[in-house]
Enzyme design. Structure first.
Site, PDB file in Angstrom:
ATOM      1  N   ARG A  35       0.833  -1.218   0.000  1.00  0.00           N
ATOM      2  CA  ARG A  35       0.000   0.000   0.000  1.00  0.00           C
ATOM      3  C   ARG A  35       0.861   1.260   0.000  1.00  0.00           C
ATOM      4  O   ARG A  35       0.445   2.282  -0.550  1.00  0.00           O
ATOM      5  CB  ARG A  35      -0.945  -0.022   1.194  1.00  0.00           C
ATOM      6  CG  ARG A  35      -2.046  -1.044   0.956  1.00  0.00           C
ATOM      7  CD  ARG A  35      -3.031  -1.086   2.067  1.00  0.00           C
ATOM      8  NE  ARG A  35      -4.242  -1.754   1.611  1.00  0.00           N
ATOM      9  CZ  ARG A  35      -5.185  -2.193   2.412  1.00  0.00           C
ATOM     10  NH1 ARG A  35      -5.062  -2.046   3.716  1.00  0.00           N
ATOM     11  NH2 ARG A  35      -6.243  -2.777   1.925  1.00  0.00           N
ATOM     12  N   LYS A 197     -18.861 -17.824  -0.474  1.00  0.00           N
ATOM     13  CA  LYS A 197     -20.330 -17.814  -0.432  1.00  0.00           C
ATOM     14  C   LYS A 197     -20.988 -17.045  -1.566  1.00  0.00           C
ATOM     15  O   LYS A 197     -20.487 -16.014  -1.998  1.00  0.00           O
ATOM     16  CB  LYS A 197     -20.775 -17.171   0.881  1.00  0.00           C
ATOM     17  CG  LYS A 197     -20.440 -18.002   2.078  1.00  0.00           C
ATOM     18  CD  LYS A 197     -20.930 -17.311   3.310  1.00  0.00           C
ATOM     19  CE  LYS A 197     -20.851 -18.219   4.526  1.00  0.00           C
ATOM     20  NZ  LYS A 197     -21.322 -17.532   5.719  1.00  0.00           N
ATOM     21  N   GLY A 353     -12.448  -8.545  -2.147  1.00  0.00           N
ATOM     22  CA  GLY A 353     -12.366  -9.579  -1.110  1.00  0.00           C
ATOM     23  C   GLY A 353     -10.934 -10.064  -0.935  1.00  0.00           C
ATOM     24  O   GLY A 353      -9.998  -9.275  -0.919  1.00  0.00           O
ATOM     25  N   GLY A 376     -12.929  -4.358  -0.142  1.00  0.00           N
ATOM     26  CA  GLY A 376     -14.328  -3.931  -0.024  1.00  0.00           C
ATOM     27  C   GLY A 376     -14.695  -2.880  -1.055  1.00  0.00           C
ATOM     28  O   GLY A 376     -15.782  -2.917  -1.644  1.00  0.00           O
TER      29      GLY A 376
HETATM   30  P1  AMP Z   1     -13.880 -14.788  -0.505  1.00  0.00           P
HETATM   31  O1  AMP Z   1     -13.328 -13.888   0.585  1.00  0.00           O
HETATM   32  O2  AMP Z   1     -15.357 -14.784  -0.603  1.00  0.00           O
HETATM   33  O3  AMP Z   1     -13.186 -14.538  -1.811  1.00  0.00           O
HETATM   34  O4  AMP Z   1     -13.558 -16.273  -0.049  1.00  0.00           O
HETATM   35  C1  AMP Z   1     -12.261 -16.791   0.036  1.00  0.00           C
HETATM   36  C2  AMP Z   1     -12.291 -18.043   0.833  1.00  0.00           C
HETATM   37  O5  AMP Z   1     -13.110 -19.033   0.203  1.00  0.00           O
HETATM   38  C3  AMP Z   1     -10.923 -18.679   0.973  1.00  0.00           C
HETATM   39  O6  AMP Z   1     -10.519 -18.586   2.294  1.00  0.00           O
HETATM   40  C4  AMP Z   1     -11.135 -20.121   0.514  1.00  0.00           C
HETATM   41  O7  AMP Z   1     -10.494 -21.043   1.357  1.00  0.00           O
HETATM   42  C5  AMP Z   1     -12.629 -20.298   0.593  1.00  0.00           C
HETATM   43  N1  AMP Z   1     -13.095 -21.373  -0.305  1.00  0.00           N
HETATM   44  C6  AMP Z   1     -12.838 -21.530  -1.604  1.00  0.00           C
HETATM   45  N2  AMP Z   1     -13.374 -22.656  -2.075  1.00  0.00           N
HETATM   46  C7  AMP Z   1     -13.997 -23.248  -1.049  1.00  0.00           C
HETATM   47  C8  AMP Z   1     -14.724 -24.486  -0.903  1.00  0.00           C
HETATM   48  N3  AMP Z   1     -14.919 -25.295  -1.941  1.00  0.00           N
HETATM   49  N4  AMP Z   1     -15.217 -24.786   0.310  1.00  0.00           N
HETATM   50  C9  AMP Z   1     -15.009 -23.957   1.355  1.00  0.00           C
HETATM   51  N5  AMP Z   1     -14.338 -22.787   1.284  1.00  0.00           N
HETATM   52  C10 AMP Z   1     -13.825 -22.436   0.095  1.00  0.00           C
END
Ligand code: AMP
Length: 395
Positions: A35, A197, A353, A376
């Protein structure tokens, strides 16, 4: 869009909102200076014009004054990154700060204490913003990481510089790269949405579904789609209350002629652990007691084909649990495909993210066209929201 290139800073004091919210270790040493590096071009341009820089930032989430969140800890890193002496003052508003600013000569840098030591920063207090505004002739916002917050230093302050406000180099690059993906993109455009999610990506999907040609889905949210389509997903991550929404997205995509690509095979495990037993199965045939933690090799091949044919690529979120080596292959294969497409002239943007962590860990940061500095803020931009920090400069 006014940027610092529209100003000559000779003998001017630039009050710059930077995002120096950097990670520190137990010894209060900066462990990742990205940063600070990102703010360097703006600071250098102003100093080279013959101006001086007053840098203001937050660090962490202090409740009042907390020594561990003092920006004093980062002074030596800022100095070594920028290559210029950095003065520090342990306040950010008030008489002593105004005196230090008055004493600042052309070519000098003054770093102010953590803005969030005052609760008025986060509440967007107008009086506090006005006190800050006394410290500069020109207000420069170069903090993309906080551009989605309507805080005193990121948005409210701009009203006190009706003519003399502009974007720094970093913030204008962030705005341009989002624009290049969503509004002025070369087609075909592919968005890859991974991560945990559906619920955290739904706003992004709904906003980009019109602008892109392909959406590649990966990560944990795969299984909400697969279950909604009638597949068996074992113990994989699922959001039961989003099944209908998943079908709705697939329907919307059909109407808009946007192709959604779901993983066809998965690396499954009998435990959420790197040393779990694994197998590769079809995504919609996961046995009870097993969970999908990465995309399988057939999926990687299929996704690579889509990416090879894309001219514009947006990557948000890993395709699997990349933190564990045995479930990182899908994310690495995706990174390689994006690297190749970028070399052949595609524009690739990574951000939002946690995506940046994966890209850095596997060495793709230098291989894509642009890595966003805001998690974010990037997500909210992709959701189509106007960020307060950006709007305040444009108005
Ligand atoms: P995000 O912050 O929404 O981009 O989510 C990232 C997180 O999603 C990471 O920590 C990954 O470990 C998790 N992730 C990715 N694929 C899976 C999966 N198939 N099951 C559970 N967690 C997952």
């Amino acid at each position: 869009m006014k940027t610092i290139n529209d100003f000559n800073f000779e003998n001017k004091k630039a009050l710059i909102r930077v995002d120096f919210n950097v990670p520190l270790n137990d010894q209060f040493e900066v462990t990742d200076d990205t940063r600070i590096q990102s703010a360097k071009p703006t600071i250098i341009k102003i100093l080279e014009d013959g101006g001086s820089c007053i840098l203001m930032s937050h660090l962490g989430r202090p409740k009042g004054i907390e020594e561990k969140y003092s920006l004093q800890h980062i002074v030596s890193t800022v100095k070594s990154v920028i290559g210029v002496q950095v003065k520090f003052i342990n306040e950010c508003v008030g008489e002593t700060v105004e005196e230090a600013v008055a004493d600042l000569a052309s070519g000098e840098i003054l770093l102010l204490e953590n803005l969030r030591f005052h609760s008025e920063e986060k509440s967007g207090d107008v009086d506090f913003a006005e006190r800050l505004s006394k410290l500069g002739d020109v207000y420069v916002n170069d903090a993309f990481g906080t551009a989605h917050r309507a805080h005193a230093s990121t948005a409210v302050i701009a009203q006190f510089f009706p003519e003399n406000k502009c974007f720094g180099i970093l913030l204008s690059k962030e705005i341009e790269s989002i624009d290049k993906v969503l509004n002025n993109s070369e087609k075909p455009v592919t968005a890859i949405l991974g991560g945990a999610k559906v619920s955290s990506k739904i706003g992004v999907i709904e906003n980009i579904i019109d602008a892109v040609d392909h959406i590649i889905i990966g990560g944990g949210m795969t299984f909400t789609f697969v279950k909604a389509l009638g597949g068996t997903i074992g113990n994989s991550l699922v959001e039961e209350d989003k099944l209908e929404l998943a079908l709705n997205i697939l329907e919307q995509a059909k109407e808009k002629h946007t192709q959604i690509h779901l993983p066809i095979d998965a690396v499954i495990a009998n435990n959420f652990a790197n040393d779990a037993d694994t197998q590769i199965v079809n995504t919609n045939e996961i046995p009870e007691g097993w969970m999908g933690l990465d995309v399988g090799p057939k999926t990687s091949e299929k996704f690579a084909e889509v990416i090879a044919n894309s001219k514009t690529i947006l990557w948000n979120g890993p395709l699997g649990v990349f933190e564990m080596e045995n479930f990182s292959k899908g994310t690495i294969a995706l990174g390689n495909a994006i690297d190749e497409a970028t070399r052949r002239g595609a524009f690739s943007l990574v951000g939002g993210g946690d995506s940046v962590a994966a890209v850095k860990q596997f060495g793709f940061a230098d291989k894509v066209s642009y890595v966003s500095t805001g998690g974010g803020a990037m997500l909210e931009s992709l959701e189509g929201k106007t960020l307060p920090g950006i709007e305040a400069i444009l108005n």
